[in-house]
Design a protein around this motif. Sequence first.
Motif, PDB file in Angstrom:
ATOM      1  N   UNK A 142       0.841  -1.195   0.000  1.00 33.48           N
ATOM      2  CA  UNK A 142       0.000   0.000   0.000  1.00 33.48           C
ATOM      3  C   UNK A 142       0.878   1.247   0.000  1.00 33.48           C
ATOM      4  N   UNK A 143       0.620   2.142  -0.956  1.00 33.53           N
ATOM      5  CA  UNK A 143       1.493   3.289  -1.150  1.00 33.53           C
ATOM      6  C   UNK A 143       2.794   2.829  -1.782  1.00 33.53           C
ATOM      7  N   UNK A 144       2.658   2.016  -2.811  1.00 31.72           N
ATOM      8  CA  UNK A 144       3.803   1.305  -3.393  1.00 31.72           C
ATOM      9  C   UNK A 144       4.783   2.218  -4.107  1.00 31.72           C
ATOM     10  N   UNK A 145       4.347   3.416  -4.492  1.00 31.81           N
ATOM     11  CA  UNK A 145       5.238   4.304  -5.222  1.00 31.81           C
ATOM     12  C   UNK A 145       5.732   3.655  -6.495  1.00 31.81           C
ATOM     13  N   UNK A 146       7.051   3.698  -6.683  1.00 35.59           N
ATOM     14  CA  UNK A 146       7.625   3.192  -7.929  1.00 35.59           C
ATOM     15  C   UNK A 146       7.884   1.686  -7.911  1.00 35.59           C
ATOM     16  N   UNK A 147       7.431   0.992  -6.881  1.00 34.16           N
ATOM     17  CA  UNK A 147       7.324  -0.464  -6.937  1.00 34.16           C
ATOM     18  C   UNK A 147       8.542  -1.275  -6.538  1.00 34.16           C
ATOM     19  N   UNK A 148       9.550  -0.657  -5.928  1.00 33.61           N
ATOM     20  CA  UNK A 148      10.740  -1.424  -5.563  1.00 33.61           C
ATOM     21  C   UNK A 148      10.434  -2.496  -4.519  1.00 33.61           C
ATOM     22  N   UNK A 149       9.629  -2.161  -3.512  1.00 30.94           N
ATOM     23  CA  UNK A 149       9.293  -3.150  -2.481  1.00 30.94           C
ATOM     24  C   UNK A 149       8.421  -4.261  -3.063  1.00 30.94           C
ATOM     25  N   UNK A 150       7.499  -3.898  -3.941  1.00 29.78           N
ATOM     26  CA  UNK A 150       6.663  -4.913  -4.592  1.00 29.78           C
ATOM     27  C   UNK A 150       7.531  -5.905  -5.353  1.00 29.78           C
ATOM     28  N   UNK A 151       8.530  -5.391  -6.077  1.00 29.53           N
ATOM     29  CA  UNK A 151       9.427  -6.263  -6.834  1.00 29.53           C
ATOM     30  C   UNK A 151      10.229  -7.162  -5.893  1.00 29.53           C
ATOM     31  N   UNK A 152      10.675  -6.599  -4.757  1.00 28.17           N
ATOM     32  CA  UNK A 152      11.456  -7.388  -3.801  1.00 28.17           C
ATOM     33  C   UNK A 152      10.611  -8.513  -3.204  1.00 28.17           C
ATOM     34  N   UNK A 153       9.337  -8.221  -2.918  1.00 31.04           N
ATOM     35  CA  UNK A 153       8.483  -9.257  -2.337  1.00 31.04           C
ATOM     36  C   UNK A 153       8.096 -10.311  -3.371  1.00 31.04           C
ATOM     37  N   UNK A 154       7.954  -9.902  -4.629  1.00 27.12           N
ATOM     38  CA  UNK A 154       7.694 -10.884  -5.681  1.00 27.12           C
ATOM     39  C   UNK A 154       8.897 -11.801  -5.867  1.00 27.12           C
ATOM     40  N   UNK A 155      10.095 -11.246  -5.731  1.00 28.98           N
ATOM     41  CA  UNK A 155      11.306 -12.059  -5.832  1.00 28.98           C
ATOM     42  C   UNK A 155      11.392 -13.027  -4.650  1.00 28.98           C
ATOM     43  N   UNK A 156      10.988 -12.559  -3.466  1.00 27.19           N
ATOM     44  CA  UNK A 156      11.033 -13.394  -2.264  1.00 27.19           C
ATOM     45  C   UNK A 156      10.016 -14.529  -2.349  1.00 27.19           C
ATOM     46  N   UNK A 157       8.829 -14.221  -2.876  1.00 32.72           N
ATOM     47  CA  UNK A 157       7.751 -15.216  -2.972  1.00 32.72           C
ATOM     48  C   UNK A 157       7.248 -15.274  -4.416  1.00 32.72           C
ATOM     49  N   UNK A 158       7.936 -15.956  -5.295  1.00 36.33           N
ATOM     50  CA  UNK A 158       7.586 -15.953  -6.718  1.00 36.33           C
ATOM     51  C   UNK A 158       6.173 -16.450  -7.006  1.00 36.33           C
TER      52      UNK A 158
END
Length: 295
Positions: free
Chosen positions: A53-69
Amino acid sequence: MTSSFDPRHVRRAFSRAAHSYDAAAALQREVEKRLLESLDYLEDRQPQVVLDIGSGTGHASAAMKKRWPKAQVIALDLAEPMLREAKKQAGWWKPFARVCADAQALPLLDQSVDVIYSNLCLQWVENLPAVFAGFRRALKPGGLLLCSTFGPDTLVELREAFAQADAVPHVSRFAPIAQFGDALMMSGFRDPVLDRDLFTLTYDDLTALMRELQAIGATNARQDRRHTLTGRGRFAAARAAYEPLRRDDGKLPSSWEVIYAHAWAPEAGAPIRERGQDVASVPVSAIPIRRRTPS
């Protein structure tokens, strides 16, 4: 209730900042890294749905997708241009969903999310208990909430400098750590733990600080702000008031207080409460607070 923030101004400011945000957001990325480390509280649990929530430019989203593919990761932000930038982080090999929506009105089904992650978004929210109640509604029983926000010592030097130059406030108000913890308790979250960091950033002059705030979208969003440009006289007065704080290295300091929290959605069967009765019986004073100073 009437908000002291102007949500349209918040959306416009972050929309304008979408292209400049990553280059200027060094502090935000450091806080993001520290908050991502708290995902270890899940231990070996594999979430199915993760909401940023409040993802901005998506760096955390990408990190979590990498952690949990295998997880469905959803980047949610109020500003559509930020989500367009986030698409650059969502490569074809590990894509994540992007949703333009308000943290205060999540477009998700009840009990549909395993993890809610929110980095430096909630300082733009007026009614924290209501927002946390929405987070709790979306989380599955036993789901994890990780969030961070700015505390009231953020930009205290800037606030005081402009207060000597202008009767109209120039810095947004931020909730103190006790109020943040209280809001979690009122909305029924279990076992909240709060941390606090105090960062000091430095700048060549007041103009450099103001330009960085604009670049990351962190402009004054108060309803009672001055709606015209700050005049040269007021800016010069604020600059003169800030000047005595200049350090031995020739830089001007700027304080940033960051509050972190993690808490758990109650297990199935816990009653829904909007005012906190009978949901969490622990007093706010008993919430663990770890005060840290960055090395």
